[in-house]
Design a protein around this motif. Structure first.
Motif, PDB file in Angstrom:
ATOM      1  N   TYR A 251       9.653   4.695  -7.151  1.00  0.00           N
ATOM      2  CA  TYR A 251       8.623   3.702  -7.492  1.00  0.00           C
ATOM      3  C   TYR A 251       7.269   4.088  -6.883  1.00  0.00           C
ATOM      4  N   LEU A 252       7.278   4.465  -5.629  1.00  0.00           N
ATOM      5  CA  LEU A 252       6.036   4.838  -4.943  1.00  0.00           C
ATOM      6  C   LEU A 252       5.446   6.128  -5.520  1.00  0.00           C
ATOM      7  N   GLN A 253       6.304   7.071  -5.893  1.00  0.00           N
ATOM      8  CA  GLN A 253       5.823   8.334  -6.468  1.00  0.00           C
ATOM      9  C   GLN A 253       5.165   8.096  -7.820  1.00  0.00           C
ATOM     10  N   GLU A 254       5.757   7.227  -8.622  1.00  0.00           N
ATOM     11  CA  GLU A 254       5.152   6.892  -9.921  1.00  0.00           C
ATOM     12  C   GLU A 254       3.823   6.185  -9.731  1.00  0.00           C
ATOM     13  N   SER A 255       3.770   5.295  -8.752  1.00  0.00           N
ATOM     14  CA  SER A 255       2.533   4.578  -8.448  1.00  0.00           C
ATOM     15  C   SER A 255       1.454   5.539  -7.961  1.00  0.00           C
ATOM     16  N   SER A 268      -2.262   6.190   2.256  1.00  0.00           N
ATOM     17  CA  SER A 268      -1.206   5.384   2.877  1.00  0.00           C
ATOM     18  C   SER A 268       0.087   5.429   2.059  1.00  0.00           C
ATOM     19  N   GLN A 269      -0.068   5.563   0.722  1.00  0.00           N
ATOM     20  CA  GLN A 269       1.108   5.656  -0.144  1.00  0.00           C
ATOM     21  C   GLN A 269       1.856   6.970   0.118  1.00  0.00           C
ATOM     22  N   ARG A 270       1.096   8.059   0.307  1.00  0.00           N
ATOM     23  CA  ARG A 270       1.728   9.347   0.610  1.00  0.00           C
ATOM     24  C   ARG A 270       2.490   9.276   1.928  1.00  0.00           C
ATOM     25  N   GLU A 271       1.892   8.630   2.897  1.00  0.00           N
ATOM     26  CA  GLU A 271       2.541   8.483   4.202  1.00  0.00           C
ATOM     27  C   GLU A 271       3.827   7.666   4.094  1.00  0.00           C
ATOM     28  N   MET A 272       3.786   6.640   3.254  1.00  0.00           N
ATOM     29  CA  MET A 272       4.969   5.804   3.076  1.00  0.00           C
ATOM     30  C   MET A 272       6.090   6.584   2.384  1.00  0.00           C
ATOM     31  N   ILE A 273       5.737   7.406   1.401  1.00  0.00           N
ATOM     32  CA  ILE A 273       6.736   8.231   0.717  1.00  0.00           C
ATOM     33  C   ILE A 273       7.390   9.194   1.700  1.00  0.00           C
ATOM     34  N   ASP A 274       6.587   9.817   2.549  1.00  0.00           N
ATOM     35  CA  ASP A 274       7.121  10.733   3.566  1.00  0.00           C
ATOM     36  C   ASP A 274       8.061  10.000   4.519  1.00  0.00           C
ATOM     37  N   LEU A 275       7.655   8.799   4.926  1.00  0.00           N
ATOM     38  CA  LEU A 275       8.484   8.000   5.839  1.00  0.00           C
ATOM     39  C   LEU A 275       9.838   7.677   5.207  1.00  0.00           C
ATOM     40  N   LEU A 276       9.826   7.254   3.947  1.00  0.00           N
ATOM     41  CA  LEU A 276      11.071   6.886   3.275  1.00  0.00           C
ATOM     42  C   LEU A 276      11.959   8.105   3.015  1.00  0.00           C
ATOM     43  N   LYS A 277      11.350   9.244   2.722  1.00  0.00           N
ATOM     44  CA  LYS A 277      12.137  10.470   2.530  1.00  0.00           C
ATOM     45  C   LYS A 277      12.841  10.871   3.833  1.00  0.00           C
ATOM     46  N   LYS A 278      12.121  10.742   4.933  1.00  0.00           N
ATOM     47  CA  LYS A 278      12.732  11.042   6.238  1.00  0.00           C
ATOM     48  C   LYS A 278      13.853  10.052   6.553  1.00  0.00           C
ATOM     49  N   SER A 279      13.634   8.805   6.186  1.00  0.00           N
ATOM     50  CA  SER A 279      14.658   7.778   6.421  1.00  0.00           C
ATOM     51  C   SER A 279      15.906   8.053   5.586  1.00  0.00           C
TER      52      SER A 279
END
Length: 291
Positions: A251-255, A268-279
């Motif tokens: 969802y975030l990548q499409e956004s 901030s969206q890129r940072e969130m994607i990185d955080l979720l990938k690490k999680s």
């Protein structure tokens, strides 16, 4: 008519939101949320089966703090009966303890917030003793050996043998043969009585062994069935958490793609994607958790 008692999964969306908001505040209280804390937060969202639209709200405030904890905690109880209030407050305290420890360090800010919430929710020291003991038990739930079968087998055999020996010796001890003098065994009739009492004692021992083995096996089977069920539930929770993360990353990548095509900066969206990938990587490399 009895009032239906709802568990966390059945609570209204507002209760779930406030519950998770409290946990998210704990994750952010010392510094910006890290991948271990984010993975744990997603486990909690999967635990209460939060919908995708509700998760989107949290994606926008993943690094936000709730300042007024008193007001937030009181909103947890809105329109709940007494039993449901206890379910919420006891579950929340347990989950806050897990969140505090998930990155292997309990920061002073986290301890301070935890103590504040304890007071607001009316958690006593007696309650805390129970939570700490339960936490220790759950740490050992997932062991290297899939079940406690081997260790149980060893303890079972000791108990069975001890009981069998005890029963047979007790039977023989109170028999007439044991009470008589050993010199009386010179007589053939006394020898026959002695052999009869000894055989009876051995039969008693075998009977007690067989009976207790049947009883322990029945109890052990029930325990193993329960353990297997718990493991399956934990594995299902782990897989649901991974699905949540995978969906939200997409969802975030499409956004983000849409934003880049329209020349909108969304760092901030890129940072969130990185955080979720690490999680997600954390979950792929850790065992399921008992929540």
């Amino acid at each position: 008519m009895k009032t239906k008692i709802r568990n966390l999964m059945e609570m209204p969306p507002e209760i779930k939101y406030n519950y998770l908001k409290t946990l998210l505040t704990m994750a952010n209280i010392d510094e910006k949320i890290n991948s271990l804390e984010a993975a744990q937060f997603y486990r909690f969202m999967a635990k209460v089966q939060l919908g995708k639209e509700e998760r989107k709200l949290f994606l926008k405030q993943m690094d936000k703090l709730e300042i007024d904890m008193d007001s937030l905690c009181k909103r947890l109880y809105r329109e709940l009966n007494e039993q449901e209030k206890n379910i919420v407050r006891f579950s929340l305290i347990k989950d806050l303890m897990i969140m505090m420890k998930c990155d292997y360090y309990e920061a002073p800010e986290e301890v301070e917030l935890f103590n504040e919430i304890k007071i607001i929710l009316g958690i006593t020291e007696e309650h805390m003793v129970f939570f700490i003991e339960e936490d220790e038990r759950e740490k050992n739930f997932f062991r290297d050996i899939p079940s406690g079968y081997l260790r149980y087998e060893g303890l079972e055999e000791v108990a069975l043998t001890t009981t069998a020996i005890g029963a047979s010796l007790t039977t023989f001890f109170f028999s007439d043969s044991f009470k008589k003098s050993r010199y009386s065994l010179k007589k053939s009739s006394h020898k026959e009585k002695f052999i009869f009492d000894l055989l009876r004692a051995m039969v008693m021992g075998a009977t007690s062994y067989t009976s207790l083995k049947w009883l322990l096996k029945r109890r052990k089977n029930k325990a193993l069935i329960l353990e297997k069920h718990l493991i399956q539930e934990c594995e299902k929770l782990q897989e649901r958490t991974k699905r949540y993360l995978t969906f939200d990353i997409q969802y975030l990548q499409e956004s983000l793609k849409w934003a880049e095509e329209n020349f909108i900066e969304m760092e901030s969206q890129r940072e969130m994607i990185d955080l979720l990938k690490k999680s997600l990587a954390v979950l792929n490399n850790t065992k399921p958790q008992l929540l």
